[in-house]
Each structure stands twice: as C-alpha cells, then as structure tokens.
Design a protein around this motif. Sequence first.
Motif, PDB file in Angstrom:
ATOM      1  N   PRO A  75      30.762  21.005   5.588  1.00  0.00           N
ATOM      2  CA  PRO A  75      32.016  20.525   6.174  1.00  0.00           C
ATOM      3  C   PRO A  75      33.219  21.137   5.465  1.00  0.00           C
ATOM      4  O   PRO A  75      33.092  21.719   4.384  1.00  0.00           O
ATOM      5  N   PRO A  76      34.417  20.983   6.029  1.00  0.00           N
ATOM      6  CA  PRO A  76      35.624  21.336   5.292  1.00  0.00           C
ATOM      7  C   PRO A  76      35.830  20.363   4.134  1.00  0.00           C
ATOM      8  O   PRO A  76      35.554  19.169   4.254  1.00  0.00           O
ATOM      9  N   PHE A  77      36.325  20.888   3.020  1.00  0.00           N
ATOM     10  CA  PHE A  77      36.533  20.089   1.818  1.00  0.00           C
ATOM     11  C   PHE A  77      38.017  19.982   1.502  1.00  0.00           C
ATOM     12  O   PHE A  77      38.760  20.961   1.610  1.00  0.00           O
ATOM     13  N   PHE A  78      38.435  18.789   1.070  1.00  0.00           N
ATOM     14  CA  PHE A  78      39.786  18.536   0.610  1.00  0.00           C
ATOM     15  C   PHE A  78      39.707  18.105  -0.851  1.00  0.00           C
ATOM     16  O   PHE A  78      38.787  17.392  -1.252  1.00  0.00           O
ATOM     17  N   VAL A  79      40.678  18.545  -1.629  1.00  0.00           N
ATOM     18  CA  VAL A  79      40.716  18.219  -3.056  1.00  0.00           C
ATOM     19  C   VAL A  79      42.065  17.588  -3.368  1.00  0.00           C
ATOM     20  O   VAL A  79      43.118  18.170  -3.076  1.00  0.00           O
ATOM     21  N   LEU A  80      42.045  16.388  -3.952  1.00  0.00           N
ATOM     22  CA  LEU A  80      43.265  15.740  -4.417  1.00  0.00           C
ATOM     23  C   LEU A  80      43.584  16.268  -5.807  1.00  0.00           C
ATOM     24  O   LEU A  80      42.775  16.155  -6.736  1.00  0.00           O
ATOM     25  N   THR A  81      44.755  16.871  -5.961  1.00  0.00           N
ATOM     26  CA  THR A  81      45.093  17.521  -7.219  1.00  0.00           C
ATOM     27  C   THR A  81      46.608  17.556  -7.397  1.00  0.00           C
ATOM     28  O   THR A  81      47.359  17.445  -6.419  1.00  0.00           O
ATOM     29  N   SER A  82      47.050  17.704  -8.632  1.00  0.00           N
ATOM     30  CA  SER A  82      48.490  17.861  -8.877  1.00  0.00           C
ATOM     31  C   SER A  82      48.949  19.280  -8.592  1.00  0.00           C
ATOM     32  O   SER A  82      50.125  19.508  -8.284  1.00  0.00           O
ATOM     33  N   ALA A  83      48.019  20.242  -8.679  1.00  0.00           N
ATOM     34  CA  ALA A  83      48.358  21.640  -8.402  1.00  0.00           C
ATOM     35  C   ALA A  83      47.086  22.389  -8.010  1.00  0.00           C
ATOM     36  O   ALA A  83      46.032  22.171  -8.608  1.00  0.00           O
TER      37      ALA A  83
END
Length: 203
Positions: A89-97
């Motif tokens: 699947p497509p992946f999303f990453v929660l990050t500050s940068a």
Amino acid sequence: MTRVVADITVSLDGFVTGPNPGPGNGLGDGGMDLHRWVFSDDPEEQRLLHDGSARSGAVLLGRSLFDIVDGPQGWSDEIGYGAAEVGRPPFFVLTSAPPSSVRLSELDWTFVTTGLTDAVRAVRERAQEVSAERGHDVDAVLMGGGELIGSAVNAGLVDELILHLAPVLLGSGTPLFRGAPRRSLVQRDVLVTRNATHLTYEF
C-alpha cells in the motif's frame, strides 16, 4: 466505509518493543519474541497476515519506526509490510521533517509534517481513493510505533483497535499507552492461534 484501524503486537505487560529499541535493534532487546506469530508457518497466523495486507488501503507510521524499516537492516523483499503478500500500500510517515533520502524508494512514501490529526486524515483520504479504485472498502491502517498508536487512540482518531497479544513478559520497553483517558471499548472478536491471541475492539 473506510475505517481507521490501529494494528499492533503487544506483550502481556503492555510493551510493543523491548528495552533499547533503535536502528539495528528495531524491536528492542527480546522484542523479536513478540512477533513469533508473524514469522510462523501456522496457516491461521499466515491467513491473518494475508488478510491484514489485503485490507490495507494506506498505512501510517511514525518517524522512529520509519528510520528502522528504511535503515540498512530494515525491510526487504522477504521481510516487511506486504512482503510476499497481495501488494504494497501507499505509506505515510508522521515526522517533523522529511528525510534527506529514502532507501526503499520503490515504495510510495508521503511525509506529513503538520501533526497527527493531519496525518490520520491524509491516510484515511488515500485509503478512500484506493477503495474507489478497487471497488470495495479497504482501511487506513496505523501500524505504529506505540507512541503514534497510543496518541491516536487517546485523541479519538481510531475506529478499530487490533491487538496481537503475545505470550511474552518483556519487563520494560516502549509502552503502548501512556496516560490514556478512561474509556470503554466494544470487543468484536477474539482469535487464539499458536503464538498469540488476536483481539479486535471498536470505539
């Protein structure tokens, strides 16, 4: 309907890693024992993995977990989300940068820098698009780590919680919940397999 589903393996004493997690030791000391069910040849446990991959329209993870899976000893064609399964699947990453580079460049990565609520909204919207493309509902899956899932549950952003309860006492490590508000969940399913008990709850 596209649901936001948090799906994670946890020890009997509430930890999702052992102590000292990090690159090269992603699950911490002794943490691999949590995931015996993942690497088992038990048909029921393999079915659970397959079904989990099949229902994943888009997946969200935190930056610490991304750094582990994208690191030199991280995911490969043999080990990783969707490896040898029905698709990635497509992946999303929660990050500050966003990172300066990505090793797993063949995967579809989106980096969200505007906070947890925006990240969950983005992964849900992408999963809705995948549902329309496939012609049936798939889920927005929060795969971890523990801090991301715990925070999303505490913020009321999760529709369904799936816990794979491993018969392991780690003693310390990364807890799944810190300071969670009091609330009641609805238990929807319990499945006992050789290496874990799989629990499904709704909010």
